[in-house]
Enzyme design. Structure first.
Site, short mmCIF file in Angstrom:
data_model
loop_
_atom_site.label_atom_id
_atom_site.label_comp_id
_atom_site.label_asym_id
_atom_site.label_seq_id
_atom_site.Cartn_x
_atom_site.Cartn_y
_atom_site.Cartn_z
N ALA A 286 0.84 -1.20 0.00
CA ALA A 286 0.00 0.00 0.00
C ALA A 286 0.87 1.25 0.00
O ALA A 286 1.25 1.78 1.06
CB ALA A 286 -0.93 -0.02 1.21
N ILE B 25 -5.01 -0.19 -4.38
CA ILE B 25 -4.25 -1.23 -3.68
C ILE B 25 -4.71 -2.62 -4.13
O ILE B 25 -5.83 -3.04 -3.84
CB ILE B 25 -4.35 -1.06 -2.15
CG1 ILE B 25 -3.94 0.37 -1.77
CG2 ILE B 25 -3.48 -2.10 -1.44
CD1 ILE B 25 -2.60 0.87 -2.34
N ARG C 216 10.26 -4.66 -10.53
CA ARG C 216 9.95 -3.96 -11.78
C ARG C 216 10.27 -4.82 -13.00
O ARG C 216 9.49 -4.86 -13.95
CB ARG C 216 10.76 -2.67 -11.82
CG ARG C 216 10.13 -1.62 -12.63
CD ARG C 216 10.71 -0.25 -12.32
NE ARG C 216 9.81 0.58 -11.55
CZ ARG C 216 10.20 1.65 -10.87
NH1 ARG C 216 11.48 1.97 -10.81
NH2 ARG C 216 9.31 2.37 -10.23
N GLN D 169 2.02 -11.37 -47.51
CA GLN D 169 3.27 -10.76 -47.02
C GLN D 169 3.05 -9.74 -45.91
O GLN D 169 3.89 -9.61 -45.01
CB GLN D 169 4.03 -10.11 -48.18
CG GLN D 169 4.71 -11.17 -49.03
CD GLN D 169 5.72 -10.59 -49.99
OE1 GLN D 169 5.71 -9.39 -50.27
NE2 GLN D 169 6.57 -11.44 -50.53
N GLN E 278 -5.67 -7.39 -34.55
CA GLN E 278 -5.87 -7.09 -35.97
C GLN E 278 -5.91 -8.38 -36.80
O GLN E 278 -6.79 -8.58 -37.63
CB GLN E 278 -4.72 -6.18 -36.45
CG GLN E 278 -4.94 -5.54 -37.80
CD GLN E 278 -6.07 -4.50 -37.74
OE1 GLN E 278 -6.40 -3.99 -36.67
NE2 GLN E 278 -6.66 -4.22 -38.88
N GLY F 200 -12.66 -9.91 -36.68
CA GLY F 200 -13.77 -9.71 -35.74
C GLY F 200 -13.59 -10.51 -34.45
O GLY F 200 -13.93 -10.04 -33.36
N GLU G 175 3.55 0.46 -10.93
CA GLU G 175 4.99 0.31 -10.60
C GLU G 175 5.85 1.26 -11.44
O GLU G 175 6.92 0.88 -11.91
CB GLU G 175 5.43 -1.15 -10.72
CG GLU G 175 4.80 -1.99 -9.63
CD GLU G 175 5.35 -3.40 -9.55
OE1 GLU G 175 6.57 -3.58 -9.63
OE2 GLU G 175 4.52 -4.31 -9.37
C1 LIG Z 1 -4.42 -1.94 -11.91
C2 LIG Z 1 -3.58 -1.16 -10.95
C3 LIG Z 1 -3.01 -1.79 -9.83
C4 LIG Z 1 -2.26 -1.05 -8.92
N1 LIG Z 1 -1.78 -1.67 -7.79
C5 LIG Z 1 -1.12 -0.93 -6.85
C6 LIG Z 1 -0.71 -1.53 -5.61
O1 LIG Z 1 -0.88 -2.73 -5.38
N2 LIG Z 1 -0.11 -0.73 -4.69
C7 LIG Z 1 0.10 0.59 -4.90
O2 LIG Z 1 0.64 1.25 -4.02
N3 LIG Z 1 -0.28 1.19 -6.07
C8 LIG Z 1 -0.88 0.46 -7.04
N4 LIG Z 1 -1.30 1.06 -8.22
C9 LIG Z 1 -1.11 2.50 -8.39
C10 LIG Z 1 -0.09 2.85 -9.46
O3 LIG Z 1 1.21 2.59 -9.02
C11 LIG Z 1 -0.34 4.31 -9.85
O4 LIG Z 1 -1.58 4.35 -10.54
C12 LIG Z 1 0.77 4.87 -10.73
O5 LIG Z 1 1.96 5.03 -9.99
C13 LIG Z 1 0.37 6.19 -11.37
O6 LIG Z 1 -0.09 7.07 -10.38
P1 LIG Z 1 -1.46 7.89 -10.60
O7 LIG Z 1 -2.52 6.91 -10.97
O8 LIG Z 1 -1.68 8.71 -9.40
O9 LIG Z 1 -1.19 8.77 -11.86
P2 LIG Z 1 -0.36 10.14 -11.88
O10 LIG Z 1 0.76 10.09 -10.91
O11 LIG Z 1 -1.31 11.27 -11.81
O12 LIG Z 1 0.29 10.08 -13.34
C14 LIG Z 1 -0.56 10.16 -14.49
C15 LIG Z 1 0.31 10.12 -15.72
O13 LIG Z 1 1.18 11.23 -15.72
C16 LIG Z 1 2.37 10.89 -16.43
N5 LIG Z 1 3.53 11.16 -15.58
C17 LIG Z 1 3.65 10.92 -14.26
N6 LIG Z 1 4.86 11.29 -13.80
C18 LIG Z 1 5.54 11.75 -14.88
C19 LIG Z 1 6.85 12.27 -15.07
N7 LIG Z 1 7.71 12.36 -14.05
N8 LIG Z 1 7.18 12.69 -16.30
C20 LIG Z 1 6.32 12.59 -17.33
N9 LIG Z 1 5.07 12.09 -17.22
C21 LIG Z 1 4.68 11.68 -16.01
C22 LIG Z 1 2.26 9.40 -16.78
O14 LIG Z 1 1.79 9.27 -18.10
C23 LIG Z 1 1.24 8.90 -15.81
O15 LIG Z 1 0.55 7.74 -16.26
C24 LIG Z 1 -2.04 0.32 -9.16
C25 LIG Z 1 -2.59 0.94 -10.28
C26 LIG Z 1 -3.34 0.22 -11.17
C27 LIG Z 1 -3.94 0.93 -12.37
#
Ligand SMILES: Cc1cc2nc3c(=O)[nH]c(=O)nc-3n(C[C@H](O)[C@H](O)[C@H](O)COP(=O)(O)OP(=O)(O)OC[C@H]3O[C@@H](n4cnc5c(N)ncnc54)[C@H](O)[C@@H]3O)c2cc1C
Length: 380
Positions: free
Chosen positions: A126, A159, A243, A279, A337, A341, A364
């Protein structure tokens, strides 16, 4: 039949090759499970994987500790993802949710590992909050010292395993310093007073996911993992290990998409001949095969480097995750693609891969964040 030639690469030992074969056979017999109720499916998967010993590599053995083997984690994720995305999810979260305990936990914390490795307890990580996903150091959740313990207040969101986990490794601001240096990690049991599932979140490839609310959740001082103020470093060390495994899961999805596309192209007749003789279809297949092999090279390079004792593989892991997840999205799109369908028909394997892959480019560390990491490391 999926391409197995990569197993001959020098990144692997014979034990990895044997594991990949045994797990593939196990998956063919046991997967996929019914996904209708994702909570029930994940509980079943954790039990099944644990009973048959597949969860042991997700955490260190408290009785006989040796470092996590990242190649095993990656090979397992790739194989599970090729068969069933939810099985990969169940495996991955046992690792991500216990990573801080494996790397920094006390003997008391590590009691949980015996249970998570056996599939008898479910773990969660979390870190993210409504205001701080990518910008982790900006978190609001507070842990204030009270008597011989801490009181946690705030919210976590997105989470995974939220709602079914037995404990949450939770990051909160303890205030030793501003920003990243004032965060600590805590082991919080799911039944702690004041910890609530505030909302269940539904996403395009459903798995247990929730927003959690902490209202004066009291934990003893012994719940802290590592030292006070080390939480950000701990979270980054965990991500450094896991990662590359996200890249491995993407690789498993991409490999499945390629296999399904080759089958389709060889079996389907178009204009009086197998589709594979066109092709432009061959062009798609070539691009897909190239992306799959290049992703595998980056993923297993990162895993091997970590296993050879590199203290950090930030650059290698970022490259593996960025490339494997972005290219898998393209490989799967081409598979859709080539299936015409059928590719967009709900329940078809390539349709589900199309949904499964998307979140891997966000969690991540979003793809854009991986680029920032790679650029910083390269310029430095
Ligand atoms: C299915 C799912 C499972 C998850 N599981 C977990 C979990 O188990 N535990 C946990 O703690 N979190 C979890 N997360 C959260 C996840 O790590 C965050 O959604 C992610 O870090 C992005 O944060 P945000 O959603 O707040 O988007 P934001 O931080 O608002 O970012 C939005 C977008 O801004 C852009 N951006 C962000 N930073 C930069 C930068 N420095 N430079 C350029 N562009 C940038 C990227 O395109 C990014 O996608 C999960 C998310 C999802 C969707």
């Amino acid at each position: 039949m999926p391409d197995r030639s990569f197993l001959a690469w020098p990144f692997f030992d014979d034990r990895h090759r044997a594991l990949a074969d045994r797990l593939d056979a196990w998956c063919a017999d046991n997967l996929p499970v019914d996904h209708h109720d994702v909570d029930a499916a994940c509980r079943t998967l954790v039990k099944k994987l644990g009973k048959d010993g597949w969860l042991r590599p997700t955490a260190i053995d408290p009785d006989d500790p040796s470092p996590l083997d990242v190649r095993t984690l990656c090979l397992t994720r790739e194989t599970l993802a090729r068969h069933d995305g939810l099985a990969d999810f169940a495996f991955a979260m046992q690792g991500l949710g216990t990573g801080a305990i494996s790397l920094f936990g006390t003997a008391e914390h590590q009691h949980w590992l015996t249970r998570t490795r056996a599939g008898e307890a479910i773990a969660a990580f979390a870190l993210s909050e409504p205001r701080s996903g990518s910008d982790v150091a900006n978190m609001d959740m507070a842990a204030r010292r009270e008597g011989d313990g801490y009181m946690l207040s705030g919210e976590k969101t997105w989470i995974s395993n939220g709602g079914i986990a037995d404990f949450y490794v939770t990051f909160a601001r303890t205030g030793e310093a501003p920003g990243a240096k004032g965060i600590s990690a805590f082991l919080v049991p799911a039944d702690a007073n004041g910890l609530q599932i505030a909302e269940r979140l539904d996403v395009i490839a459903p798995h247990p996911l929730a927003r959690l609310s902490f209202e004066d959740v009291r934990v003893p001082a012994s719940a802290i993992i590592g030292k006070p103020g080390d939480g950000f470093r701990i979270a980054m060390s965990v991500l450094d290990v896991f990662r590359s495994t996200v890249g491995a899961a993407a690789l498993g999805f991409a490999r499945r998409a390629l296999d399904e596309s080759v089958k389709r192209a060889t079996e389907r007749q178009l204009f009086g001949a197998p589709m594979a003789e066109l092709q432009m279809v061959q062009g798609h297949i070539a691009d897909m095969a190239l992306d799959v092999d290049a992703a595998a090279l980056l993923v297993y390079r990162a895993a091997w480097t970590k296993d050879m004792g590199a203290p950090r593989v930030t650059r290698e892991a970022a490259m593996a995750k960025l490339f494997a997840t972005d290219r898998a999205q393209d490989v799967i799109d081409r598979a859709v693609q080539l299936h015409g369908g059928d590719g967009v028909r709900r329940g078809h394997i390539v349709e589900s891969l199309y949904r499964e892959i998307r979140a891997l480019r966000i969690y991540e560390g979003a793809s854009d964040v991986q680029k920032v990491i790679i650029a910083r490391q390269t310029i430095a």
